[in-house]
Design a protein around this motif. Structure first.
Motif, PDB file in Angstrom:
ATOM      1  N   SER A  26     -26.946  12.311  -0.458  1.00 56.90           N
ATOM      2  CA  SER A  26     -26.104  11.110   0.292  1.00 56.90           C
ATOM      3  C   SER A  26     -25.502  10.167  -0.668  1.00 56.90           C
ATOM      4  O   SER A  26     -24.521   9.898  -0.565  1.00 56.90           O
ATOM      5  CB  SER A  26     -27.108  10.290   1.440  1.00 56.90           C
ATOM      6  OG  SER A  26     -27.501  11.322   2.398  1.00 56.90           O
ATOM      7  N   VAL A  27     -26.334  10.063  -1.713  1.00 58.13           N
ATOM      8  CA  VAL A  27     -26.055   8.834  -2.708  1.00 58.13           C
ATOM      9  C   VAL A  27     -24.637   9.536  -3.576  1.00 58.13           C
ATOM     10  O   VAL A  27     -23.555   8.899  -3.637  1.00 58.13           O
ATOM     11  CB  VAL A  27     -26.960   8.832  -3.624  1.00 58.13           C
ATOM     12  CG1 VAL A  27     -26.687   7.929  -4.914  1.00 58.13           C
ATOM     13  CG2 VAL A  27     -27.994   7.930  -3.148  1.00 58.13           C
ATOM     14  N   TYR A 133     -16.492  13.950  11.647  1.00 55.90           N
ATOM     15  CA  TYR A 133     -16.789  14.174  10.159  1.00 55.90           C
ATOM     16  C   TYR A 133     -17.552  15.123   9.742  1.00 55.90           C
ATOM     17  O   TYR A 133     -18.038  16.114  10.557  1.00 55.90           O
ATOM     18  CB  TYR A 133     -17.396  12.731  10.031  1.00 55.90           C
ATOM     19  CG  TYR A 133     -16.578  11.470  10.435  1.00 55.90           C
ATOM     20  CD1 TYR A 133     -15.525  11.263   9.589  1.00 55.90           C
ATOM     21  CD2 TYR A 133     -16.817  10.801  11.581  1.00 55.90           C
ATOM     22  CE1 TYR A 133     -14.573  10.056   9.907  1.00 55.90           C
ATOM     23  CE2 TYR A 133     -16.102   9.670  12.021  1.00 55.90           C
ATOM     24  CZ  TYR A 133     -14.984   9.220  10.929  1.00 55.90           C
ATOM     25  OH  TYR A 133     -14.265   8.071  11.229  1.00 55.90           O
ATOM     26  N   SER A 134     -17.809  15.026   8.223  1.00 59.00           N
ATOM     27  CA  SER A 134     -18.017  16.469   7.887  1.00 59.00           C
ATOM     28  C   SER A 134     -19.698  16.411   7.266  1.00 59.00           C
ATOM     29  O   SER A 134     -20.205  17.436   7.132  1.00 59.00           O
ATOM     30  CB  SER A 134     -17.350  16.598   6.544  1.00 59.00           C
ATOM     31  OG  SER A 134     -17.621  17.860   5.975  1.00 59.00           O
ATOM     32  N   PHE A 135     -20.200  15.104   6.963  1.00 59.88           N
ATOM     33  CA  PHE A 135     -21.444  15.057   6.468  1.00 59.88           C
ATOM     34  C   PHE A 135     -22.674  14.558   7.215  1.00 59.88           C
ATOM     35  O   PHE A 135     -22.404  13.234   7.748  1.00 59.88           O
ATOM     36  CB  PHE A 135     -21.385  14.058   5.074  1.00 59.88           C
ATOM     37  CG  PHE A 135     -22.585  14.103   4.276  1.00 59.88           C
ATOM     38  CD1 PHE A 135     -23.194  15.269   3.492  1.00 59.88           C
ATOM     39  CD2 PHE A 135     -23.866  13.164   4.494  1.00 59.88           C
ATOM     40  CE1 PHE A 135     -24.219  14.971   2.557  1.00 59.88           C
ATOM     41  CE2 PHE A 135     -24.850  13.116   3.812  1.00 59.88           C
ATOM     42  CZ  PHE A 135     -25.146  13.837   2.829  1.00 59.88           C
ATOM     43  N   ALA A 195     -27.225  19.373   3.008  1.00 63.89           N
ATOM     44  CA  ALA A 195     -27.560  18.145   3.715  1.00 63.89           C
ATOM     45  C   ALA A 195     -28.085  18.479   5.034  1.00 63.89           C
ATOM     46  O   ALA A 195     -28.984  18.019   5.709  1.00 63.89           O
ATOM     47  CB  ALA A 195     -26.502  17.191   3.741  1.00 63.89           C
ATOM     48  N   GLY A 196     -27.391  19.326   5.596  1.00 64.58           N
ATOM     49  CA  GLY A 196     -27.564  19.639   7.175  1.00 64.58           C
ATOM     50  C   GLY A 196     -29.062  20.616   7.147  1.00 64.58           C
ATOM     51  O   GLY A 196     -29.829  20.105   8.006  1.00 64.58           O
ATOM     52  N   VAL A 197     -29.299  21.571   6.221  1.00 64.06           N
ATOM     53  CA  VAL A 197     -30.443  22.060   6.010  1.00 64.06           C
ATOM     54  C   VAL A 197     -31.671  20.948   5.892  1.00 64.06           C
ATOM     55  O   VAL A 197     -32.678  21.294   6.686  1.00 64.06           O
ATOM     56  CB  VAL A 197     -30.257  23.312   4.980  1.00 64.06           C
ATOM     57  CG1 VAL A 197     -32.022  23.974   5.129  1.00 64.06           C
ATOM     58  CG2 VAL A 197     -29.591  24.323   5.578  1.00 64.06           C
TER      59      VAL A 197
END
Length: 222
Positions: A26-27, A133-135, A195-197
Motif C-alpha cells: 500500500s505504501v 480502480y486497480s488496487f 495485495a489482493g491475496v
C-alpha cells in the motif's frame, strides 16, 4: 492476550505477515515507488505469453468474477444450511460479501488506475457509472476467499487424506491461477494481485476469529 486462544500462533503469524505485506504494498503503491517495476513486469508478460495462454487465462479468470463467486457461495451456503451447519454458512456469506466490501473500499481509498484505459464496474451483464480502480484486484480477492473457504472446509471435515490433499492442492493452484490471470489479461499490475491475496488472507482470519468468538459466547451462555 485473551484474543490469542481463538486462533493458533501459526495463524496469527500468517495473518500478521499478510497484513504487513499489504501495508508495505500500500505504501509503495500510494507513493508510486513500484510503478516502473509493475509496468516492466506487465509489459514482459504481455510480450512473452502466448496467445493460447492468454485465451486460457481469459477463461479461467472468470472464477474470480462476481458472476461466478456469488452464485457458488450461495449454493455452498444452501448446502451447509441443509446439513445444519448454519455457522459455516454464515461464515461463508460474511467472508464473501464482507471481502467484496473491503476490496471496494480499498479501491476507492487508493484510486489506482488500471493498466490501459480506465473502465467502470461491471457485474452480471450490467455496467455501473463507477470507476473500476486497480488496487487491490477484486477478482483476486473474490477468488482467493472462495477457495480459502474450500480449503478450510476440506481440511476440517474431509476424512480421507488423499482426497483432502488433492482438494487443497487444486484450490491453492486455482488461487494462483485466478490471481496471475489478472496480469496476463492486462487487467491489473502484479502488486494489485499480491495485495489482493494478502488482504484476502487477513480478512479470512478476521472472519474465522469472529466465528470462533461468537460460537464461544454461545456456548458460555448455553
Amino acid at each position: 492476550m485473551w484474543l490469542m486462544p481463538l486462533l493458533g500462533t501459526r495463524h496469527w503469524l500468517i495473518a500478521l505477515g499478510c497484513f504487513g505485506l499489504f501495508m508495505l504494498l500500500s505504501v509503495f503503491t500510494f507513493r508510486d515507488d513500484w510503478a516502473a517495476l509493475d509496468q516492466a513486469v506487465s509489459t514482459w508478460v504481455t510480450e512473452n505469453v502466448s496467445p493460447f495462454v492468454v485465451t486460457l487465462m481469459e477463461t479461467l479468470t472468470v472464477m474470480g468474477s462476481s458472476e461466478f463467486t456469488i452464485p457458488v457461495s450461495f449454493a455452498i451456503a444452501v448446502g451447509l444450511l441443509w446439513r445444519k451447519r448454519w455457522q459455516h454458512a454464515v461464515f461463508l456469506l460474511v467472508l464473501t460479501f464482507g471481502g467484496m466490501a473491503v476490496s471496494f473500499l480499498l479501491k476507492f481509498l487508493f484510486q489506482r488506475e488500471r493498466p490501459g484505459e480506465m473502465s467502470v464496474v461491471e457485474a452480471f451483464g450490467q455496467s455501473f457509472e463507477i470507476a473500476s480502480y486497480s488496487f487491490p484486484s477484486g477478482h483476486t480477492v473474490r477468488g482467493t476467499l472462495l477457495f480459502l473457504f474450500v480449503i478450510y472446509m476440506c481440511y476440517h471435515f474431509m476424512s480421507k487424506n488423499g482426497w483432502k490433499a488433492g482438494v487443497i492442492v487444486v484450490s491453492s493452484a486455482l488461487i494462483a491461477v485466478v490471481a496471475s490471470s489478472r496480469v496476463v489479461v492486462g487487467a491489473h499490475f502484479p502488486s494489485d494481485i499480491l495485495a489482493g491475496v494478502a488482504i484476502s488472507i487477513v480478512w479470512f482470519y478476521v472472519c474465522l476469529w469472529l466465528l470462533r468468538f461468537i460460537l464461544k459466547q454461545v456456548r458460555v451462555r448455553a
